[in-house]
Motif scaffolding. Structure first.
Motif, PDB file in Angstrom:
ATOM      1  N   GLN A 104       0.835  -1.199   0.000  1.00 26.38           N
ATOM      2  CA  GLN A 104       0.000   0.000   0.000  1.00 26.38           C
ATOM      3  C   GLN A 104       0.869   1.249   0.000  1.00 26.38           C
ATOM      4  N   GLU A 138     -15.191  10.548   7.138  1.00 27.63           N
ATOM      5  CA  GLU A 138     -15.371   9.285   6.442  1.00 27.63           C
ATOM      6  C   GLU A 138     -16.775   9.203   5.841  1.00 27.63           C
ATOM      7  N   GLN A 195      -9.092   4.739   6.564  1.00 26.65           N
ATOM      8  CA  GLN A 195      -9.457   3.457   7.153  1.00 26.65           C
ATOM      9  C   GLN A 195      -8.250   2.766   7.763  1.00 26.65           C
ATOM     10  N   GLN A 196      -7.087   2.998   7.176  1.00 26.48           N
ATOM     11  CA  GLN A 196      -5.898   2.397   7.764  1.00 26.48           C
ATOM     12  C   GLN A 196      -5.589   2.999   9.120  1.00 26.48           C
ATOM     13  N   ASP A 224      -8.956   5.209   1.773  1.00 29.04           N
ATOM     14  CA  ASP A 224      -8.090   4.091   2.176  1.00 29.04           C
ATOM     15  C   ASP A 224      -7.243   4.474   3.370  1.00 29.04           C
ATOM     16  N   GLN A 225      -6.632   5.654   3.251  1.00 31.30           N
ATOM     17  CA  GLN A 225      -5.738   6.123   4.306  1.00 31.30           C
ATOM     18  C   GLN A 225      -6.491   6.266   5.631  1.00 31.30           C
ATOM     19  N   GLU A 249     -10.569   8.385  -3.237  1.00 33.32           N
ATOM     20  CA  GLU A 249     -10.585   6.943  -2.961  1.00 33.32           C
ATOM     21  C   GLU A 249      -9.370   6.587  -2.107  1.00 33.32           C
ATOM     22  N   ASP A 250      -8.218   7.123  -2.512  1.00 34.66           N
ATOM     23  CA  ASP A 250      -7.001   6.852  -1.763  1.00 34.66           C
ATOM     24  C   ASP A 250      -7.087   7.455  -0.371  1.00 34.66           C
TER      25      ASP A 250
END
Lengths: 577, 303
Positions: A448, A509, A471-472, A468-469, A464-465
């Motif tokens: 990732q 989010e 959620q990480q 992702d971030q 989108e990225d």
């Protein structure tokens, strides 16, 4: 990435990283790079005047890279950039910078009292000799010692009475962490011996030096991390003992899973015939983990345990974990029973399971069990709470047996190996950066990170990225908990209302989730009616959606500029790796 | 009640081999008050888990009193210490129970503090005062927690409403309140899953449980009792603070006082949060629960 509008969180919490002098780098490069990426995107170029920053580079691991270290080429090094920010805050001008930072709400002045606690300027240890950064470690104890040392600094030497005063501070700090009174006394005695003879060196202030001595002594007292000693003929019997409610049953299941991961075949034996449904509890856990359980009979615990070992032999299991009933160390009948279990099974490991929240009682408990049945190790449970865990020091000093594991949560995999330096930091209230890094490593995988790097290079980082971030970061645990692990942030974390930061996260989010994939990939198409729909879908307002979009645009701009820079880009790539 | 409590406290403390407070009398004796006396006093309080801050506070007050009231002998000091410690504990108002159709008591605490056992004891206690008790087993999280309470309910002889493993605790309470009404039970005690006060999600779950209760029964829960393990040290204060913040705890149950632990942290909790201690657990049997009496508790520490 700008999360909500939490300028102080952005500007501060993630930057407070570094390494301890003399102990090598403590930050995993991946984590550092992530933070640095975060930072460079956050502060517009030139904001801190870093364009003409005279400092050479500091590379990811805090060491100077051979080729870069003596390069004269000035460049925006994020670490130095942060130091510059610190200097300005020290000079009372931090608010000017913060109010310009992209994360800060528009038209709203940043608070001027940026020293503490909204913006505690602390920690950041020396990253290299070139940085000449203000090394401040071990914040809470150091803070207390600073007052004592204010005068010492001028004189440059330690007098007897200075030492007395500072030892009092150390003593109180340890007592507040629940270290046993007598143990503290001995400990402080040892620190005194070393402190009085210590040379005042240039690189550390007297306060730092003393704290370093304290920390080293603590690490030494906590001892080397213990491992399970499975020696001799199989099956190896591990007996767990402890007070009621210390967490034996949960630990038994965790331990079974741990040894299974090491290729062993564990059998759990439920030998608690006293507490209602204790056997049932172990059965349920065994079923969840798909591990065999023996027990539940009407016979006595020593007999159940002996039969358990027989059963293991028959079934070819090579590790037997005995979950015994909780008991008081002064209950002679119950202790006699434990001795009988020991004689019937000859355990290779007898581990005391103790609650990290235990107070002054710790010594009596550990001593009581050790004296009567002989311990081979300690397991400290409920370490995921906010107890300082001074009990560990007490128990370790009084028994001399190693601490083998820490229980850090209710999940069955929440069993960690013991690291003396981390626990020492925690006892001194210095945060737990290492655990934070480990969590980050678990949450962010290499792949990732590489993908991120590519996206930044191609300036194709989209919402989108971003999602992702988000959620990480969320995977790493509640933000307030993460904050507490960062040295010096404990106080801040306590002031943030529980969940407040996570709520901010959730709003951001929700907004991003309410967008269509198309919108996420190309936020430019989000106009009036789309905004209304997104706001309605996420339960927020159009203003909030606007704010997020403008923050994101700013971020994209930053990333584009980063992508253009050639030398910078190379370094960034290295940072990302 | 007071004498009964005094006896059980005495009994439980006499079982302890080195009950620190019992040394107070001996150490302070009739000798003169010296610098060493103060140090001894500080040590005694800290070793009883009273906590650094509260200890320094008490010692400082005593020093001032010694000066102002010209206390020269240690036995007078002992009397003053007793007063100071007693002064830290709030005078408990009667429990907010009774006088309505249905009472709801919510019991909360960290993992392993002794919630389930304390609930069994309280059920037994209230049953003897002719209350119709019903237990709500809302710890659907920990393995076999429901079974544990079920066995206790059976032993004590009270009704119980259970939830499925992993079920919604709010639903269990909803059912329990319904059942209590139809079975004519006037006191519902709710067992909740142990949670570390630093776990935000679980703490907000408590708020939900509380909301469900208050929607069904007016003013419920009428008492929210936090169970503290007497062997816990300074962290007890943090626990009390966090639980207080989330669900407005109304009182403390001090469990496991039968160990050598002194439970001195109730002084720190009382001083900062003014929370009254309601019950003290003094053993493993269902009868081993005493209604807390501050006078007798402080007195017991010196005997």
């Amino acid at each position: 990435m700008v999360v909500g509008h939490l300028p102080y969180l952005n500007a501060d919490s993630c930057l407070r990283v570094g390494r301890q002098p003399d102990s090598g780098p403590v930050l995993h490069p991946k984590w550092v790079s992530w933070l640095r990426c975060f930072r460079t995107t956050e502060f517009p170029a030139g904001l801190l005047g870093q364009r003409n920053h005279p400092q050479p580079y500091c590379t990811t691991d805090g060491k100077h890279n051979e080729t870069d270290s003596h390069s004269e080429k000035p460049g925006p090094d994020t670490h130095c950039l942060y130091l510059e920010l610190l200097r300005r805050v020290d000079a009372g001008r931090g608010h000017q910078i913060l109010s310009q930072a992209p994360g800060h709400p528009k038209n709203q002045p940043a608070p001027r009292n940026l020293t503490k606690p909204t913006f505690p300027v602390t920690i950041v240890t020396q990253c290299c000799e070139f940085c000449r950064c203000n090394v401040r470690m071990f914040e809470s104890l150091t803070d207390r010692l600073q007052a004592v040392f204010r005068d010492v600094g001028k004189r440059g030497i330690l007098r007897e009475q200075d030492v007395d005063e500072m030892l009092r501070e150390i003593r109180l700090a340890l007592l507040e962490a629940d270290v046993d009174y007598k143990v503290v006394k001995d400990f402080v005695g040892r620190v005194r011996e070393r402190a009085v003879g210590a040379e005042v060196t240039k690189s550390l202030s007297p306060a730092q030096q003393v704290v370093k001595i304290v920390s080293e002594e603590l690490v030494q007292t906590l001892g080397k991390p213990g491992r399970l000693e499975l020696a001799g003929p199989a099956p190896y019997v591990i007996m767990l003992v402890g007070l009621q409610g210390s967490g034996k049953t949960t630990t038994a299941a965790k331990l079974a899973q741990h040894v299974r991961q090491q290729g062993r075949l564990p059998l759990l034996v439920a030998a608690d015939t006293y507490r209602p449904a204790a056997t049932k509890q172990l059965e349920v856990l065994g079923r969840q983990l798909d591990l065999p359980i023996y027990g539940g009979g009407e016979t006595s615990p020593p007999q159940i345990c002996a039969e358990g070992v027989q059963e293991a032999r028959r079934r070819g299991r090579d590790v037997v974990i005995l979950d015994t009933a909780g008991r008081l160390q002064i209950d002679e009948d119950m202790m006699t029973e434990l001795r009988a279990v020991r004689e019937a099974t000859s355990p290779v490991e007898t581990l005391l399971v103790a609650d990290a929240m235990t107070g002054q009682e710790a010594v009596s408990v550990a001593d009581g069990f050790h004296e009567r049945i002989g311990l081979t190790g300690l397991i400290l449970t409920k370490v995921d709470g906010d107890a300082r865990g001074g009990a560990a020091i007490s128990m370790r000093s009084v028994t001399g047996v190693p601490i083998k594991f820490l229980g850090t949560g209710e999940r069955t995999d929440a069993l960690e190996l013991f690291h003396p330096d981390r626990l020492a930091s925690r006892i001194l209230g210095m945060g737990d950066v290492l655990t934070l890094i480990e969590r980050a490593e678990q949450a962010f995988d290499e792949e990732q990170a590489e993908q991120m790097e590519r996206k930044i290079r191609e300036a194709s980082f989209d919402l989108e990225d971003f999602l992702d971030q988000l959620q990480q970061v969320k995977q790493m645990g509640p933000l307030t908990q993460l904050l507490e692990m960062i040295p010096g942030m404990r106080g801040v974390a306590q002031q943030v209302p529980a969940g407040a930061t996570d709520d901010q996260f959730k709003h951001v989010e929700a907004i991003v989730l309410s967008m269509t994939p198309e919108e996420r990939r190309n936020p430019r198409i989000i106009k009036g009616s789309r905004k209304k729909r997104i706001a309605a879908g996420s339960g927020t307002s159009v203003q909030e959606v606007n704010m997020l979009l403008s923050q994101f645009r700013q971020m994209q701009r930053m990333m584009k500029e980063l992508g253009k820079g050639r030398g910078d880009m190379q370094r960034l790539m290295r940072l990302m790796g | 009640m007071a004498t009964g409590f005094a006896r059980s406290i005495r009994d439980s403390l006499s079982r302890t081999r080195n009950a620190v407070f019992s040394r107070v009398a001996g150490l302070l004796g009739t000798s003169e008050v010296t610098d060493e006396t103060w140090e001894t006093l500080e040590e005694l309080l800290i070793r009883a888990d009273v906590g650094v801050e509260t200890t320094l506070y008490v010692v400082e007050r005593l020093r001032r009193r010694a000066r102002d009231e010209a206390i020269l002998h240690a036995d007078e000091l002992q009397e003053a210490l007793r007063e100071e410690l007693r002064g830290l504990l709030p005078d408990p108002a009667p429990l907010n129970l009774g006088g309505r159709e249905q009472d709801v008591v919510l019991v909360v605490g960290v993992n392993g503090s002794g919630k389930t056992t304390s609930i069994a004891k309280m059920a037994h206690h209230w049953q003897r005062t002719n209350r119709g008790v019903l237990l709500a087993a809302a710890d659907t999280y920990r393995a076999a927690a429901v079974e544990q309470l079920d066995i206790w309910a059976d032993r004590v002889g009270v009704d119980i409403v259970k939830g499925p493993p992993g079920g919604d605790p709010g639903a269990v309470i909803f059912d329990a309140l319904q059942a209590a009404r139809s079975r004519d039970k006037d006191l519902v005690i709710v067992d909740t899953a142990g949670r570390l006060h630093t776990q935000y999600n679980l703490m907000s779950e408590l708020q939900k449980i509380r909301r469900v209760a208050s929607e069904r029964v007016e003013g419920a829960p009428h008492e929210i009792l936090l169970v503290l393990d007497a062997t816990t040290g300074q962290n007890a204060l943090s626990q009390a603070r966090h639980f207080q913040q989330v669900v407005e705890v109304t009182g403390i149950v001090l469990a496991k006082l039968d160990s050598t632990a002194r439970g001195g942290m109730v002084f720190a909790v009382a001083r900062e949060l003014q929370l009254p201690v309601r019950f003290v657990g003094t053993g493993e049997a269902v009868e081993d629960l005493a209604v807390f009496d501050p006078d007798a508790f402080v007195q017991g520490l010196f005997e």
